[in-house]
Design a protein around this motif. Structure first.
Motif, PDB file in Angstrom:
ATOM      1  N   PRO A   1       0.859  -1.241   0.016  1.00 56.86           N
ATOM      2  CA  PRO A   1      -0.015  -0.026  -0.060  1.00 56.86           C
ATOM      3  C   PRO A   1       0.928   1.109  -0.103  1.00 56.86           C
ATOM      4  CG  PRO A   1      -0.091  -0.916   1.983  1.00 56.86           C
ATOM      5  CD  PRO A   1       0.524  -2.114   1.259  1.00 56.86           C
ATOM      6  N   ALA A   2       0.550   2.184  -0.958  1.00 57.53           N
ATOM      7  CA  ALA A   2       1.269   3.349  -0.930  1.00 57.53           C
ATOM      8  C   ALA A   2       0.518   4.731  -0.701  1.00 57.53           C
ATOM      9  CB  ALA A   2       1.957   3.703  -2.366  1.00 57.53           C
ATOM     10  N   GLY A   3      -0.866   4.411   0.125  1.00 57.00           N
ATOM     11  CA  GLY A   3      -1.536   5.578   0.564  1.00 57.00           C
ATOM     12  C   GLY A   3      -2.890   5.636  -0.143  1.00 57.00           C
ATOM     13  N   THR A   4      -3.667   6.493   0.307  1.00 60.63           N
ATOM     14  CA  THR A   4      -4.897   6.862  -0.239  1.00 60.63           C
ATOM     15  C   THR A   4      -5.271   8.256  -0.629  1.00 60.63           C
ATOM     16  OG1 THR A   4      -6.067   7.096   1.834  1.00 60.63           O
ATOM     17  CG2 THR A   4      -5.985   5.022   1.128  1.00 60.63           C
ATOM     18  N   GLN A   5      -6.072   8.516  -1.753  1.00 59.44           N
ATOM     19  CA  GLN A   5      -6.655   9.686  -2.076  1.00 59.44           C
ATOM     20  C   GLN A   5      -7.864   9.943  -2.167  1.00 59.44           C
ATOM     21  OE1 GLN A   5      -4.525   9.597  -6.218  1.00 59.44           O
ATOM     22  NE2 GLN A   5      -3.245  11.153  -5.355  1.00 59.44           N
ATOM     23  N   PRO A   6      -8.482  10.396  -1.013  1.00 57.06           N
ATOM     24  CA  PRO A   6     -10.040  10.523  -0.846  1.00 57.06           C
ATOM     25  C   PRO A   6     -10.662  11.605  -1.746  1.00 57.06           C
ATOM     26  CG  PRO A   6      -8.942  11.676   0.931  1.00 57.06           C
ATOM     27  CD  PRO A   6      -7.842  10.930  -0.042  1.00 57.06           C
ATOM     28  N   GLY A   7     -11.972  11.275  -2.138  1.00 58.43           N
ATOM     29  CA  GLY A   7     -12.477  12.161  -2.984  1.00 58.43           C
ATOM     30  C   GLY A   7     -14.033  12.141  -2.527  1.00 58.43           C
ATOM     31  N   PRO A   8     -14.910  13.165  -2.841  1.00 53.98           N
ATOM     32  CA  PRO A   8     -16.253  12.921  -2.583  1.00 53.98           C
ATOM     33  C   PRO A   8     -17.370  11.734  -2.865  1.00 53.98           C
ATOM     34  CG  PRO A   8     -15.938  14.619  -4.407  1.00 53.98           C
ATOM     35  CD  PRO A   8     -14.638  13.910  -4.123  1.00 53.98           C
ATOM     36  N   VAL A   9     -16.680  11.156  -3.981  1.00 52.82           N
ATOM     37  CA  VAL A   9     -17.620   9.857  -4.550  1.00 52.82           C
ATOM     38  C   VAL A   9     -16.594   8.656  -4.460  1.00 52.82           C
ATOM     39  CG1 VAL A   9     -19.050   8.852  -6.579  1.00 52.82           C
ATOM     40  CG2 VAL A   9     -18.984  11.360  -5.847  1.00 52.82           C
ATOM     41  N   LEU A  10     -15.580   8.864  -4.617  1.00 56.09           N
ATOM     42  CA  LEU A  10     -14.171   7.604  -4.951  1.00 56.09           C
ATOM     43  C   LEU A  10     -13.319   7.850  -3.742  1.00 56.09           C
ATOM     44  CD1 LEU A  10     -14.336   7.404  -8.801  1.00 56.09           C
ATOM     45  CD2 LEU A  10     -15.658   5.959  -7.340  1.00 56.09           C
ATOM     46  N   THR A  11     -12.713   6.683  -3.512  1.00 55.76           N
ATOM     47  CA  THR A  11     -11.480   6.856  -2.988  1.00 55.76           C
ATOM     48  C   THR A  11     -10.420   5.968  -3.928  1.00 55.76           C
ATOM     49  OG1 THR A  11     -12.468   6.919  -0.621  1.00 55.76           O
ATOM     50  CG2 THR A  11     -10.243   6.317  -0.871  1.00 55.76           C
ATOM     51  N   ARG A  12      -9.463   6.534  -3.816  1.00 57.57           N
ATOM     52  CA  ARG A  12      -8.267   5.942  -4.801  1.00 57.57           C
ATOM     53  C   ARG A  12      -7.334   5.333  -3.716  1.00 57.57           C
ATOM     54  NH1 ARG A  12      -5.581   8.191  -9.975  1.00 57.57           N
ATOM     55  NH2 ARG A  12      -7.619   7.334 -10.847  1.00 57.57           N
ATOM     56  N   HIS A  13      -7.031   4.026  -4.041  1.00 55.29           N
ATOM     57  CA  HIS A  13      -6.055   3.327  -2.961  1.00 55.29           C
ATOM     58  C   HIS A  13      -4.748   3.117  -4.157  1.00 55.29           C
ATOM     59  CE1 HIS A  13      -8.944   2.338   0.071  1.00 55.29           C
ATOM     60  NE2 HIS A  13      -9.649   2.149  -0.692  1.00 55.29           N
ATOM     61  N   LEU A  14      -3.632   3.820  -3.612  1.00 52.92           N
ATOM     62  CA  LEU A  14      -2.372   3.558  -4.350  1.00 52.92           C
ATOM     63  C   LEU A  14      -1.745   2.318  -3.924  1.00 52.92           C
ATOM     64  CD1 LEU A  14      -1.439   7.183  -4.419  1.00 52.92           C
ATOM     65  CD2 LEU A  14      -2.637   6.333  -6.356  1.00 52.92           C
ATOM     66  N   ILE A  15      -1.247   1.660  -4.655  1.00 50.84           N
ATOM     67  CA  ILE A  15      -0.529   0.287  -4.779  1.00 50.84           C
ATOM     68  C   ILE A  15       0.887   0.455  -5.444  1.00 50.84           C
ATOM     69  CG2 ILE A  15      -0.490  -2.079  -4.464  1.00 50.84           C
ATOM     70  CD1 ILE A  15      -2.892  -1.063  -3.063  1.00 50.84           C
ATOM     71  N   LYS A  16       1.692   0.073  -4.529  1.00 53.65           N
ATOM     72  CA  LYS A  16       3.302   0.216  -4.967  1.00 53.65           C
ATOM     73  C   LYS A  16       3.488  -1.508  -5.571  1.00 53.65           C
ATOM     74  CE  LYS A  16       7.750   1.321  -6.008  1.00 53.65           C
ATOM     75  NZ  LYS A  16       7.924   2.284  -6.879  1.00 53.65           N
ATOM     76  N   LEU A  17       3.734  -1.471  -7.051  1.00 54.95           N
ATOM     77  CA  LEU A  17       4.167  -2.748  -7.619  1.00 54.95           C
ATOM     78  C   LEU A  17       5.549  -3.013  -7.561  1.00 54.95           C
ATOM     79  CD1 LEU A  17       1.618  -2.703 -10.478  1.00 54.95           C
ATOM     80  CD2 LEU A  17       1.077  -3.684  -8.339  1.00 54.95           C
ATOM     81  N   ALA A  18       5.857  -4.310  -7.516  1.00 50.54           N
ATOM     82  CA  ALA A  18       7.244  -4.805  -7.533  1.00 50.54           C
ATOM     83  C   ALA A  18       7.728  -4.324  -9.048  1.00 50.54           C
ATOM     84  CB  ALA A  18       7.177  -6.122  -7.217  1.00 50.54           C
ATOM     85  N   THR A  19       9.076  -4.107  -8.952  1.00 52.90           N
ATOM     86  CA  THR A  19       9.573  -3.762 -10.493  1.00 52.90           C
ATOM     87  C   THR A  19       9.400  -4.957 -11.264  1.00 52.90           C
ATOM     88  OG1 THR A  19      11.112  -2.374  -9.461  1.00 52.90           O
ATOM     89  CG2 THR A  19      11.762  -2.990 -11.673  1.00 52.90           C
ATOM     90  N   GLY A  20       9.067  -4.706 -12.547  1.00 52.94           N
ATOM     91  CA  GLY A  20       8.727  -5.519 -13.552  1.00 52.94           C
ATOM     92  C   GLY A  20       7.627  -6.314 -13.434  1.00 52.94           C
ATOM     93  N   THR A  21       6.618  -6.025 -12.631  1.00 54.60           N
ATOM     94  CA  THR A  21       5.254  -6.715 -12.434  1.00 54.60           C
ATOM     95  C   THR A  21       4.542  -6.204 -13.827  1.00 54.60           C
ATOM     96  OG1 THR A  21       5.052  -6.638 -10.325  1.00 54.60           O
ATOM     97  CG2 THR A  21       3.139  -6.664 -11.416  1.00 54.60           C
ATOM     98  N   ARG A  22       3.866  -7.192 -14.544  1.00 55.52           N
ATOM     99  CA  ARG A  22       3.047  -6.946 -15.883  1.00 55.52           C
ATOM    100  C   ARG A  22       1.734  -7.007 -15.137  1.00 55.52           C
ATOM    101  NH1 ARG A  22       4.640 -10.041 -21.018  1.00 55.52           N
ATOM    102  NH2 ARG A  22       3.308  -8.384 -21.795  1.00 55.52           N
ATOM    103  N   LEU A  23       1.062  -5.940 -15.281  1.00 58.35           N
ATOM    104  CA  LEU A  23      -0.452  -5.778 -14.801  1.00 58.35           C
ATOM    105  C   LEU A  23      -1.498  -6.473 -15.636  1.00 58.35           C
ATOM    106  CD1 LEU A  23      -2.166  -4.296 -12.418  1.00 58.35           C
ATOM    107  CD2 LEU A  23      -2.283  -2.413 -13.991  1.00 58.35           C
ATOM    108  N   GLY A  24      -1.244  -6.502 -16.801  1.00 61.95           N
ATOM    109  CA  GLY A  24      -2.226  -7.096 -17.642  1.00 61.95           C
ATOM    110  C   GLY A  24      -3.833  -6.490 -17.515  1.00 61.95           C
ATOM    111  N   LYS A  25      -4.815  -7.229 -17.596  1.00 64.63           N
ATOM    112  CA  LYS A  25      -6.082  -6.704 -17.559  1.00 64.63           C
ATOM    113  C   LYS A  25      -6.659  -7.519 -16.163  1.00 64.63           C
ATOM    114  CE  LYS A  25     -10.456  -6.009 -19.904  1.00 64.63           C
ATOM    115  NZ  LYS A  25     -11.265  -6.048 -21.049  1.00 64.63           N
ATOM    116  N   LEU A  26      -6.865  -6.691 -15.108  1.00 61.06           N
ATOM    117  CA  LEU A  26      -7.341  -7.255 -13.751  1.00 61.06           C
ATOM    118  C   LEU A  26      -8.931  -7.752 -14.303  1.00 61.06           C
ATOM    119  CD1 LEU A  26      -5.586  -5.155 -11.220  1.00 61.06           C
ATOM    120  CD2 LEU A  26      -5.527  -7.750 -11.699  1.00 61.06           C
ATOM    121  N   PRO A  27      -9.429  -8.462 -13.471  1.00 57.56           N
ATOM    122  CA  PRO A  27     -10.969  -8.816 -13.670  1.00 57.56           C
ATOM    123  C   PRO A  27     -11.840  -8.004 -12.446  1.00 57.56           C
ATOM    124  CG  PRO A  27      -9.934 -10.716 -12.394  1.00 57.56           C
ATOM    125  CD  PRO A  27      -8.674  -9.742 -12.684  1.00 57.56           C
TER     126      PRO A  27
END
Length: 427
Positions: free
Chosen positions: A95-121
């Motif tokens: 976890p790398a912190g959160t960015q709150p908003g009025p309707v959504l909360t964005r959760h920041l995630i730090k990925l390991a170097t070289g991680t291929r995100l692809g298309k998450l379900p």
């Protein structure tokens, strides 16, 4: 998941710890100084310092909820996000912190170097989290992704709050047609110049907030004091015709030069009159380009676009006229806001789409409709009620939340505009 759970300790941070500290602080100061005044003063200074330190923890965004930001809950939720990603094969995330908003909360995630995100379900992730939708921001920073999760206590901004915001009050004086219809994902008022748009397609299903967003644009434009005129084609006759029927901003033959052709009705509800408006706009555009006489910006609002386009004749006279206006009218100070609940290629014709690079996509039913509106998927996952994706010409797509409009907003802003036009208004 504990998003939205209220804990009184977040309203008055460290309540019980503060109470326990009272006898310790007062006793220590009394023992050292022997003065009860010094003890009380020290206690007050400690309380003020603690309140200052925690002030920013209580204020999460521009239009703060009555409840404070739930920081401990957000941290717990971020940890849950990393566990969820691990279930889908993305390990070693942090976890790398959160960015709150009025309707959504964005959760920041730090990925390991070289991680291929692809298309998450995302549908499966939303099910596991117990929310309606999850959207992934694949590039939220270097090595970061963002998971946008709907808040359980959504706070939709009102137009009066937008017009009182710092962003609106400090807008650039160079803006010719300033609009403030929404806030961004993090609660900051969104201000842009309609003159540089220069045309806007607004699309979404019934109830997605199209008319509210367009009305917020017009009302903020009126509130700005800009000099412009309106021409409205309202096939439904509900959301615009009655609201602006008596507006001083509607175009009038008196506004035009003597050699200009008399315009059709400034507010049209019937298809023939709406078509006459479009054809007159092309003539007025040609006159302005030929003579260089551009007395004022003219804004054409069309709700619903399908009413005109779907009943166009075989040679697509109206479609070609709209495309021609979209292509050349910027130089003539003519701007269009085209609204539709049928975002298909038959309605937003490629001739029109090619010349209207600015789009506001609200909630739609299908992925292909989203691609017609903003050129990408995403609108099918929106939350409705003004939740949208805005693409202004020359910039990327951003998530916005349109303002909530009250009946009093129409009355107050039109009254203020009337007084201003009659020389009675004082800022």
């Amino acid at each position: 998941m504990m998003l939205g759970k209220f804990d009184p300790d977040h309203l008055i941070p460290q309540t019980w710890g503060s109470i326990a500290a009272v006898p310790v602080i007062t006793g220590t100061v009394m023992a050292l100084t022997g003065s009860p005044v010094a003890a009380v003063s020290t206690l007050a200074a400690c309380w003020a310092a603690n309140q200052y330190r925690t002030r920013h923890e209580r204020d999460g965004y521009l239009f703060a909820s009555p409840l404070p930001s739930l920081l401990n809950t957000a941290r717990q939720a971020s940890n849950e996000m990393t566990e969820l990603l691990a279930n889908y094969g993305i390990t070693d995330s942090k976890p790398a912190g959160t960015q709150p908003g009025p309707v959504l909360t964005r959760h920041l995630i730090k990925l390991a170097t070289g991680t291929r995100l692809g298309k998450l379900p995302t549908d499966d992730m939303a099910r596991d989290l117990g929310v309606s939708t999850v959207q992934v921001a694949a590039n939220a920073g270097r090595g970061l992704i963002g998971l946008d999760i709907p808040r359980p206590d959504r706070q939709y901004p009102t137009l009066s709050e937008l017009l009182a915001s710092t962003e609106w009050q400090n807008r650039s004086p160079d803006m010719l047609l300033p609009c403030c219809p929404a806030v961004d994902q993090f609660g900051n008022a969104l201000v842009f110049d309609l003159a540089t748009t220069p045309h806007l397609v607004v699309a979404g299903t019934t109830g997605s907030g199209k008319s509210v967003a367009a009305n917020a644009m017009l009302l903020s434009l009126i509130a700005s004091g800009a000099d412009f005129r309106l021409m409205i084609a309202d096939g439904k006759g509900e959301d615009f015709a009655d609201r602006y029927q008596q507006s001083r901003y509607l175009i009038n033959p008196v506004d035009l030069p003597k050699d200009a052709e008399t315009p059709p009705a400034a507010v049209a509800k019937e298809i023939p009159t709406m078509r006459d408006q479009v054809l007159w706009l092309t003539q007025e555009m040609d006159r302005r380009l030929a003579t260089g006489d551009k007395p004022f910006p003219l804004i054409f609002v069309c709700d619903e676009l399908a009413d005109i386009v779907m009943q166009d004749d075989k040679d697509k006279t109206i479609t070609k006229a709209l495309a021609r206006i979209a292509q050349k009218a910027r130089s003539a100070k003519i701007h269009m806001i085209l609204i539709t609940q049928y975002p298909t290629a038959d309605v937003v014709h490629p001739l029109i789409a090619a010349n209207t690079p600015s789009r506001l996509g609200l909630m739609v039913d299908k992925d292909h409709q989203s691609r017609v509106v903003i050129g990408d998927s995403g609108c099918e996952e929106l939350l409705g009620k003004g939740d949208g994706l805005l693409k202004i010409a020359g910039s990327g797509i951003q998530r916005i939340h349109a303002a909530n409009i009250q009946d009093s907003d129409f009355k107050n802003i039109h009254t203020e505009a009337f007084r201003r036009l009659n020389g009675e208004w004082k800022p």
